[in-house]
Design a protein around this motif. Structure first.
Motif, short mmCIF file in Angstrom:
data_model
loop_
_atom_site.label_atom_id
_atom_site.label_comp_id
_atom_site.label_asym_id
_atom_site.label_seq_id
_atom_site.Cartn_x
_atom_site.Cartn_y
_atom_site.Cartn_z
N ALA A 232 -41.70 -18.38 6.76
CA ALA A 232 -41.31 -17.85 5.22
C ALA A 232 -39.77 -17.06 5.42
N LEU A 233 -39.75 -16.38 6.55
CA LEU A 233 -38.32 -15.82 6.86
C LEU A 233 -37.18 -16.61 6.82
N LEU B 287 -38.70 -11.16 18.30
CA LEU B 287 -38.41 -12.45 17.15
C LEU B 287 -37.87 -11.88 15.84
N LEU B 288 -37.99 -10.75 15.57
CA LEU B 288 -37.72 -10.46 14.31
C LEU B 288 -37.13 -8.92 14.48
N ARG C 27 -36.61 1.31 1.98
CA ARG C 27 -36.56 -0.06 1.83
C ARG C 27 -36.50 -0.63 3.22
N VAL C 28 -37.51 -1.52 3.54
CA VAL C 28 -37.63 -1.99 4.85
C VAL C 28 -37.42 -3.54 4.63
N GLU C 29 -36.40 -4.22 5.69
CA GLU C 29 -36.49 -5.60 5.41
C GLU C 29 -36.53 -6.32 6.95
N TYR C 30 -36.85 -7.30 6.89
CA TYR C 30 -37.10 -8.17 8.01
C TYR C 30 -36.19 -9.52 8.05
N THR C 31 -35.68 -9.71 9.22
CA THR C 31 -35.07 -11.08 9.47
C THR C 31 -35.13 -11.52 10.69
N GLY D 162 -36.23 -15.88 17.44
CA GLY D 162 -36.94 -15.99 16.30
C GLY D 162 -36.42 -17.28 15.68
N GLN D 163 -35.29 -17.71 15.45
CA GLN D 163 -34.88 -18.76 14.84
C GLN D 163 -34.95 -19.97 15.75
N ALA D 164 -34.80 -19.82 17.02
CA ALA D 164 -35.24 -20.73 17.88
C ALA D 164 -36.60 -21.19 17.73
N LEU D 165 -37.42 -20.28 17.73
CA LEU D 165 -38.69 -20.68 17.48
C LEU D 165 -39.00 -21.48 16.06
N ARG D 166 -38.68 -21.06 15.20
CA ARG D 166 -38.54 -21.67 13.93
C ARG D 166 -38.01 -23.00 13.99
#
Length: 116
Positions: free
Chosen positions: A30-31, A65-66, A77-81, A86-90
């Motif tokens: 989803a991210l 990973l994020l 306001r809390v954001e996640y990326t 994490g991108q490599a796992l994606r």
């Protein structure tokens, strides 16, 4: 990082067990390449509870990973990326998703035959 030498170590198994759970995989997917707020993530990951999302986000953050960013506003306001790992796992998860789509018909037919 040492080269892969076969079976994972105990710590490797623990990491795999944690990040390969249903919710973590769906959160990572989803991210994608975007930054999302908690409520948007909850909407994107169908069926996940507030508690389960919180637990998995904390675990993914713990493993690096994020990234969680808290903006100092009221209410916060809390954001996640996703981070680089994490991108490599994606990318790996995307391969699994591609495999699922490619062989979905075959798997469904096999399940029907087996269950008959």
């Amino acid at each position: 990082m040492p080269p892969y030498t076969g079976a994972p170590t105990d710590s490797g198994r623990e990491i795999f067990s944690d990040v390969a759970n249903k919710w973590a995989l769906l959160i990572i997917e989803a991210l994608g390449e975007q930054t999302l707020r908690f409520s948007t993530l909850r909407d994107e990951v169908e069926g996940i509870s507030h508690k389960m999302l919180t637990q998995n986000l904390r675990m993914l953050e713990r493993y690096g990973l994020l990234e969680r960013t808290v903006h100092p506003v009221v209410p916060p306001r809390v954001e996640y990326t996703l981070t680089e790992p994490g991108q490599a796992l994606r990318a790996t998860i995307d391969g699994l998703c591609d495999w699922t789509h490619r062989y979905f018909g075959h798997i469904e037919a096999s399940r029907r035959r087996f269950d008959a």
